[in-house]
Motif scaffolding. Structure first.
Motif, PDB file in Angstrom:
ATOM      1  N   MET A 119     -94.599 -11.934  54.776  1.00  0.00           N
ATOM      2  CA  MET A 119     -95.086 -13.245  55.101  1.00  0.00           C
ATOM      3  C   MET A 119     -96.587 -13.159  55.304  1.00  0.00           C
ATOM      4  SD  MET A 119     -93.714 -15.494  58.104  1.00  0.00           S
ATOM      5  CE  MET A 119     -92.910 -16.909  57.782  1.00  0.00           C
ATOM      6  N   ASP A 120     -97.246 -14.127  54.789  1.00  0.00           N
ATOM      7  CA  ASP A 120     -98.695 -14.153  54.815  1.00  0.00           C
ATOM      8  C   ASP A 120     -99.166 -14.820  56.116  1.00  0.00           C
ATOM      9  OD1 ASP A 120    -101.089 -13.611  53.722  1.00  0.00           O
ATOM     10  OD2 ASP A 120    -101.010 -15.177  52.186  1.00  0.00           O
ATOM     11  N   ILE A 121    -100.342 -14.413  56.576  1.00  0.00           N
ATOM     12  CA  ILE A 121    -100.876 -14.988  57.817  1.00  0.00           C
ATOM     13  C   ILE A 121    -101.194 -16.462  57.620  1.00  0.00           C
ATOM     14  CG2 ILE A 121    -102.853 -14.941  59.363  1.00  0.00           C
ATOM     15  CD1 ILE A 121    -102.880 -11.995  59.219  1.00  0.00           C
ATOM     16  N   GLU A 122    -101.675 -16.842  56.469  1.00  0.00           N
ATOM     17  CA  GLU A 122    -101.993 -18.248  56.200  1.00  0.00           C
ATOM     18  C   GLU A 122    -100.737 -19.108  56.237  1.00  0.00           C
ATOM     19  OE1 GLU A 122    -104.214 -18.701  52.630  1.00  0.00           O
ATOM     20  OE2 GLU A 122    -105.691 -17.210  53.235  1.00  0.00           O
ATOM     21  N   SER A 123     -99.652 -18.589  55.691  1.00  0.00           N
ATOM     22  CA  SER A 123     -98.414 -19.363  55.716  1.00  0.00           C
ATOM     23  C   SER A 123     -97.853 -19.428  57.135  1.00  0.00           C
ATOM     24  CB  SER A 123     -97.385 -18.777  54.751  1.00  0.00           C
ATOM     25  OG  SER A 123     -97.031 -17.466  55.160  1.00  0.00           O
ATOM     26  N   ALA A 124     -98.060 -18.392  57.936  1.00  0.00           N
ATOM     27  CA  ALA A 124     -97.597 -18.400  59.324  1.00  0.00           C
ATOM     28  C   ALA A 124     -98.357 -19.447  60.126  1.00  0.00           C
ATOM     29  CB  ALA A 124     -97.753 -17.027  59.947  1.00  0.00           C
ATOM     30  N   GLN A 125     -99.636 -19.567  59.855  1.00  0.00           N
ATOM     31  CA  GLN A 125    -100.435 -20.572  60.557  1.00  0.00           C
ATOM     32  C   GLN A 125    -100.000 -21.977  60.165  1.00  0.00           C
ATOM     33  OE1 GLN A 125    -104.511 -19.655  59.762  1.00  0.00           O
ATOM     34  NE2 GLN A 125    -104.626 -18.112  61.394  1.00  0.00           N
ATOM     35  N   SER A 126     -99.738 -22.173  58.905  1.00  0.00           N
ATOM     36  CA  SER A 126     -99.325 -23.508  58.469  1.00  0.00           C
ATOM     37  C   SER A 126     -97.938 -23.844  58.995  1.00  0.00           C
ATOM     38  CB  SER A 126     -99.380 -23.624  56.945  1.00  0.00           C
ATOM     39  OG  SER A 126     -98.533 -22.664  56.353  1.00  0.00           O
ATOM     40  N   ILE A 127     -97.052 -22.846  59.056  1.00  0.00           N
ATOM     41  CA  ILE A 127     -95.715 -23.073  59.618  1.00  0.00           C
ATOM     42  C   ILE A 127     -95.831 -23.422  61.103  1.00  0.00           C
ATOM     43  CG2 ILE A 127     -93.532 -21.960  60.229  1.00  0.00           C
ATOM     44  CD1 ILE A 127     -93.691 -20.454  57.577  1.00  0.00           C
ATOM     45  N   GLY A 128     -96.678 -22.707  61.839  1.00  0.00           N
ATOM     46  CA  GLY A 128     -96.890 -22.992  63.269  1.00  0.00           C
ATOM     47  C   GLY A 128     -97.435 -24.383  63.481  1.00  0.00           C
ATOM     48  N   ALA A 129     -98.410 -24.776  62.629  1.00  0.00           N
ATOM     49  CA  ALA A 129     -98.977 -26.119  62.749  1.00  0.00           C
ATOM     50  C   ALA A 129     -97.914 -27.161  62.439  1.00  0.00           C
ATOM     51  CB  ALA A 129    -100.172 -26.269  61.809  1.00  0.00           C
ATOM     52  N   GLY A 130     -97.089 -26.895  61.458  1.00  0.00           N
ATOM     53  CA  GLY A 130     -96.014 -27.826  61.110  1.00  0.00           C
ATOM     54  C   GLY A 130     -95.015 -27.978  62.242  1.00  0.00           C
ATOM     55  N   VAL A 131     -94.647 -26.855  62.869  1.00  0.00           N
ATOM     56  CA  VAL A 131     -93.701 -26.901  64.001  1.00  0.00           C
ATOM     57  C   VAL A 131     -94.305 -27.701  65.153  1.00  0.00           C
ATOM     58  CG1 VAL A 131     -92.575 -25.480  65.756  1.00  0.00           C
ATOM     59  CG2 VAL A 131     -92.466 -24.817  63.360  1.00  0.00           C
ATOM     60  N   MET A 132     -95.596 -27.507  65.415  1.00  0.00           N
ATOM     61  CA  MET A 132     -96.249 -28.258  66.499  1.00  0.00           C
ATOM     62  C   MET A 132     -96.279 -29.751  66.189  1.00  0.00           C
ATOM     63  SD  MET A 132     -99.349 -25.815  67.777  1.00  0.00           S
ATOM     64  CE  MET A 132     -99.894 -27.028  68.925  1.00  0.00           C
TER      65      MET A 132
END
Length: 133
Positions: A1-14
């Motif tokens: 998993m890429d760090i950029e995708s993790a950030q976007s997933i976190g932002a989406g969850v928020m």
């Protein structure tokens, strides 16, 4: 998993959590406002206001009466304490007077006893002188 995708997933969850929270809050507000209101619990009528005013006036008058009663009792207590104080002072004065009389009497008796002792010692000295001669 890429760090950029993790950030976007976190932002989406928020964002999703914020949207769900605001939806829940909107539902709660709608439920609160849609309920049938009981006018007796939300509005003050003139009769209820007059009844409350009467109760407050009754409570104030009872408190004023209690205050007057307490002031009267305090005055009586102060007078009683002043009488006891005056009585104690007069008794103390009498005790001091009797004590000074007793002291002066003892002082006079001591002078007389000293005088008799000196007279007795003179007589014994004279007798002793006579016996030596």
């Amino acid at each position: 998993m890429d760090i950029e995708s993790a950030q976007s997933i976190g932002a989406g969850v928020m964002v999703l959590t914020s949207l769900l929270g605001s939806y829940y809050l909107a539902l709660r507000i709608r439920e609160y406002h849609s309920g049938a209101r009981d006018s007796e619990n939300y509005f003050v009528t003139q009769s209820r206001l007059e009844h409350l005013r009467g109760e407050i006036m009754k409570t104030v008058s009872e408190a004023a009466q209690d205050l007057r009663t307490l002031r009267t009792e305090i005055r009586e207590d102060i007078r009683s304490m002043q009488r006891q104080y005056a009585k104690a002072i007069s008794e103390m004065g009498e005790l001091i007077s009797r004590n000074s009389q007793n002291i002066s009497s003892l002082a006079a008796q001591a002078r007389m006893a000293n005088q008799r002792i000196s007279e007795l010692s003179l007589k014994t000295d004279k007798l002793a002188m006579k016996l030596k001669d």
